[in-house]
Scaffold this motif. Structure first.
Motif, PDB file in Angstrom:
ATOM      1  N   UNK A 341      38.346   6.137   9.405  1.00 42.20           N
ATOM      2  CA  UNK A 341      38.861   7.447   9.030  1.00 42.20           C
ATOM      3  C   UNK A 341      39.602   7.371   7.696  1.00 42.20           C
ATOM      4  N   UNK A 342      40.418   6.330   7.533  1.00 47.87           N
ATOM      5  CA  UNK A 342      41.166   6.177   6.283  1.00 47.87           C
ATOM      6  C   UNK A 342      40.222   5.940   5.108  1.00 47.87           C
ATOM      7  N   UNK A 343      39.171   5.129   5.345  1.00 49.93           N
ATOM      8  CA  UNK A 343      38.198   4.875   4.282  1.00 49.93           C
ATOM      9  C   UNK A 343      37.410   6.140   3.969  1.00 49.93           C
ATOM     10  N   UNK A 344      37.193   6.978   4.985  1.00 51.33           N
ATOM     11  CA  UNK A 344      36.453   8.233   4.791  1.00 51.33           C
ATOM     12  C   UNK A 344      37.259   9.246   3.989  1.00 51.33           C
ATOM     13  N   UNK A 345      38.533   9.416   4.353  1.00 51.29           N
ATOM     14  CA  UNK A 345      39.298  10.500   3.730  1.00 51.29           C
ATOM     15  C   UNK A 345      39.696  10.186   2.287  1.00 51.29           C
ATOM     16  N   UNK A 346      39.798   8.900   1.935  1.00 58.82           N
ATOM     17  CA  UNK A 346      40.237   8.589   0.566  1.00 58.82           C
ATOM     18  C   UNK A 346      39.252   9.126  -0.478  1.00 58.82           C
ATOM     19  N   UNK A 347      37.931   8.873  -0.357  1.00 55.92           N
ATOM     20  CA  UNK A 347      37.023   9.472  -1.351  1.00 55.92           C
ATOM     21  C   UNK A 347      36.990  10.997  -1.292  1.00 55.92           C
ATOM     22  N   UNK A 348      37.257  11.575  -0.088  1.00 56.86           N
ATOM     23  CA  UNK A 348      37.365  13.034  -0.007  1.00 56.86           C
ATOM     24  C   UNK A 348      38.499  13.512  -0.909  1.00 56.86           C
ATOM     25  N   UNK A 349      39.627  12.824  -0.842  1.00 55.40           N
ATOM     26  CA  UNK A 349      40.779  13.226  -1.646  1.00 55.40           C
ATOM     27  C   UNK A 349      40.591  12.875  -3.124  1.00 55.40           C
ATOM     28  N   UNK A 350      39.811  11.842  -3.411  1.00 56.99           N
ATOM     29  CA  UNK A 350      39.453  11.571  -4.818  1.00 56.99           C
ATOM     30  C   UNK A 350      38.680  12.769  -5.373  1.00 56.99           C
ATOM     31  N   UNK A 351      37.715  13.251  -4.589  1.00 55.55           N
ATOM     32  CA  UNK A 351      36.935  14.409  -5.018  1.00 55.55           C
ATOM     33  C   UNK A 351      37.832  15.625  -5.213  1.00 55.55           C
ATOM     34  N   UNK A 352      38.768  15.842  -4.271  1.00 56.50           N
ATOM     35  CA  UNK A 352      39.650  17.005  -4.374  1.00 56.50           C
ATOM     36  C   UNK A 352      40.649  16.862  -5.528  1.00 56.50           C
ATOM     37  N   UNK A 353      41.043  15.623  -5.828  1.00 60.16           N
ATOM     38  CA  UNK A 353      41.892  15.395  -6.996  1.00 60.16           C
ATOM     39  C   UNK A 353      41.168  15.789  -8.280  1.00 60.16           C
ATOM     40  N   UNK A 354      39.890  15.454  -8.365  1.00 59.81           N
ATOM     41  CA  UNK A 354      39.081  15.864  -9.524  1.00 59.81           C
ATOM     42  C   UNK A 354      38.926  17.381  -9.560  1.00 59.81           C
ATOM     43  N   UNK A 355      38.770  17.978  -8.387  1.00 56.64           N
ATOM     44  CA  UNK A 355      38.666  19.442  -8.300  1.00 56.64           C
ATOM     45  C   UNK A 355      39.934  20.092  -8.855  1.00 56.64           C
ATOM     46  N   UNK A 356      41.085  19.526  -8.531  1.00 60.85           N
ATOM     47  CA  UNK A 356      42.370  20.050  -9.026  1.00 60.85           C
ATOM     48  C   UNK A 356      42.400  20.050 -10.550  1.00 60.85           C
ATOM     49  N   UNK A 357      42.002  18.940 -11.161  1.00 61.61           N
ATOM     50  CA  UNK A 357      42.010  18.851 -12.621  1.00 61.61           C
ATOM     51  C   UNK A 357      40.939  19.755 -13.239  1.00 61.61           C
ATOM     52  N   UNK A 358      39.751  19.830 -12.615  1.00 58.24           N
ATOM     53  CA  UNK A 358      38.702  20.702 -13.152  1.00 58.24           C
ATOM     54  C   UNK A 358      39.147  22.160 -13.117  1.00 58.24           C
ATOM     55  N   UNK A 359      39.842  22.560 -12.063  1.00 57.27           N
ATOM     56  CA  UNK A 359      40.343  23.932 -11.978  1.00 57.27           C
ATOM     57  C   UNK A 359      41.300  24.226 -13.130  1.00 57.27           C
ATOM     58  N   UNK A 360      42.225  23.290 -13.394  1.00 55.07           N
ATOM     59  CA  UNK A 360      43.190  23.471 -14.490  1.00 55.07           C
ATOM     60  C   UNK A 360      42.474  23.578 -15.834  1.00 55.07           C
ATOM     61  N   UNK A 361      41.452  22.739 -16.038  1.00 55.68           N
ATOM     62  CA  UNK A 361      40.734  22.755 -17.311  1.00 55.68           C
ATOM     63  C   UNK A 361      39.880  24.013 -17.450  1.00 55.68           C
ATOM     64  N   UNK A 362      39.273  24.452 -16.346  1.00 54.32           N
ATOM     65  CA  UNK A 362      38.448  25.656 -16.395  1.00 54.32           C
ATOM     66  C   UNK A 362      39.278  26.886 -16.723  1.00 54.32           C
ATOM     67  N   UNK A 363      40.544  26.877 -16.306  1.00 53.05           N
ATOM     68  CA  UNK A 363      41.432  28.016 -16.562  1.00 53.05           C
ATOM     69  C   UNK A 363      42.203  27.885 -17.868  1.00 53.05           C
ATOM     70  N   UNK A 364      42.075  26.728 -18.541  1.00 52.61           N
ATOM     71  CA  UNK A 364      42.767  26.519 -19.819  1.00 52.61           C
ATOM     72  C   UNK A 364      42.155  27.407 -20.897  1.00 52.61           C
TER      73      UNK A 364
END
Length: 477
Positions: A341-364
């Protein structure tokens, strides 16, 4: 034009500004040179004039961005229109006061602390009387320490200090009162309670282990309370470190500390209280949970001070902070967290971390790097690729988990578990797509908890997993 040429003298901190330049300088310096600021503060704690000068040398603050009290600003502009001189007199360091005066077109003459004299109270009164004579100026201030100056002024403008205004009125001094105060509602906004939805991640270990008893639920809820307080304390620190960056941001400029609707001093006190209460609750849940929350707090502070400005490192840290919530849920409830479960959720959160930055850049609005961040619009492609890798990695690990010994025990009908991969993949791809298009909030987890279509996909995934586990038959017969 009026024949009245009596100068209008304005105090700065809490009077003309909604903020305090000493605290502004402290937090700006803490973001630039944490050790230097801490050493300077300890060494010169009892020498305020020296402390202010030293902090001003460590960090340059943008005085032009600092929030002003609109009524005081309006009075200053009206006085200048009448040909009166508007002068700043403050206990803040003279370098900052001079810059603030220049930013707003006030007189080049300022009265301020000079590294030796802390120009406050009686010292400020004496300096103004020497320059303009008794009753030779009008003075605007905001606290009881300004009373010696008001007593020497021709007229008093009192900002947010009803008791002093009453005292002056009783003494026969002409008084104009301007209301200015913070509200508990604004402070609650600074705590960002809407972010507490992230802490549902503490339920994941119990959910994965199918531990739905009330005792486990109560322990997890207590852990969520501790994590919520710890998170709010970190949000306060993060906002205080990001004052200038937030004021340059189209939405974050409305945050309470950046906008001056809550004093920085109140934020610092609230941070201390929340941290103590959070750690007290954590200690009651045992050493394992206390250890996890201490790691979370230390890593969060490191992220706020330095790591969030480092490309890719910031995303890895964000994923780690999310993962720590899951580990905390296991520590609070006593349920073992599956390694899969821990190994599964870490790449999920890596993806969501990238989503966070992409959202900020898309709105810049420009291609420049985001204030306080290491990314610009040209990085959108790389962020999308990493988000894609995180998504594929998470789905692959989920599939591999279905063959583990734990999965065989918990999920008798494993082909339905494989079927759950479809809505899970659809949810992850939806999050990445919306982030890339700038159609999310600035925090993907908060967005996910409000996104009806996304929540539908998550519920379908969980429903299929519960069916594969045989829980419906167990619950409903």
């Amino acid at each position: 034009m009026s024949t009245d040429k009596t100068p209008l003298v304005l105090d700065v901190d809490g009077t003309f500004l909604k903020t305090d330049m000493l605290f502004e300088c402290f937090w700006a310096g803490l973001g630039k040179d944490p050790l230097g600021v801490i050493k300077t503060s300890i060494r010169h704690f009892r020498e305020p004039a020296v402390l202010k000068a030293k902090l001003a040398e460590i960090a340059t603050v943008n005085t032009g961005l600092m929030p002003v009290v609109p009524e005081v600003k309006a009075k200053a502009e009206a006085a200048m229109a009448e040909g009166r001189e508007v002068i700043l007199a403050s206990a803040s360091d003279q370098s900052q006061v001079k810059q603030l005066a220049a930013d707003h077109g006030f007189s080049e003459t300022v009265f301020a602390s000079d590294g030796q004299t802390n120009l406050k109270g009686k010292a400020k009164a004496a300096a103004l009387v020497e320059a303009y004579g008794a009753s030779g100026f009008d003075y605007a201030g905001n606290e009881p320490t300004d009373m010696p100056i008001w007593n020497e002024a021709r007229a008093a403008i009192v900002v947010g200090d009803a008791a002093s205004a009453k005292t002056l009125t009783t003494a026969g001094k002409p008084v104009e009162e301007i209301e200015q105060d913070w509200t508990p509602r604004a402070l609650i906004k600074a705590l960002r309670p809407h972010q507490y939805v992230k802490n549902v991640l503490l339920f994941l270990p119990a959910l994965a282990a199918h531990a739905f008893d009330l005792g486990t639920l109560a322990l997890v809820l207590l852990g969520i309370a501790a994590f919520s307080m710890a998170a709010s304390s970190i949000y306060i620190i993060n906002d205080l470190l990001d004052l200038e960056a937030d004021r340059l941001h189209p939405k974050k400029c409305r945050r309470p500390f950046a906008a001056g609707t809550v004093p920085i001093r109140i934020g610092m006190i609230t941070y201390a209280v929340l941290t103590v209460v959070s750690l007290s609750i954590a200690a009651s849940l045992g050493p394992a949970f206390l250890g996890v929350i201490l790691v979370y707090i230390v890593l969060s502070l490191a992220y706020s001070l330095k790591l969030k400005r480092m490309r890719w490192v910031d995303i890895a840290v964000l994923a780690t902070l999310y993962t720590l919530r899951v580990v905390a849920g296991a520590a609070a409830s006593g349920v073992d967290a599956s390694v899969f479960m821990l190994i599964f959720i870490f790449p999920v959160f890596i993806a969501l971390g990238c989503v966070k930055r992409m959202t900020e850049l898309a709105l810049a609005t420009t291609d420049d790097r985001l204030p306080g961040r290491g990314y610009g619009r040209p990085d959108m492609g790389d962020l999308l690729n990493v988000a894609g890798l995180g998504t594929v990695g998470a789905l692959l690990i989920f599939f591999m988990y279905s063959f583990s010994e734990q999965a065989v025990t918990l999920y008798p009908t494993r082909w339905i578990l494989w079927l759950a991969l479809v809505p899970l993949a659809a949810w992850l791809l939806r999050m990445v797509r919306l982030g890339y298009q700038g159609k999310q909030d600035y925090d993907p987890i908060v967005f996910a908890m409000r996104d009806k279509k996304g929540l539908g996909l998550i519920m379908i995934t969980l429903g299929l997993m519960f069916y594969a586990a045989g829980l419906y038959a167990q619950w409903f017969g």
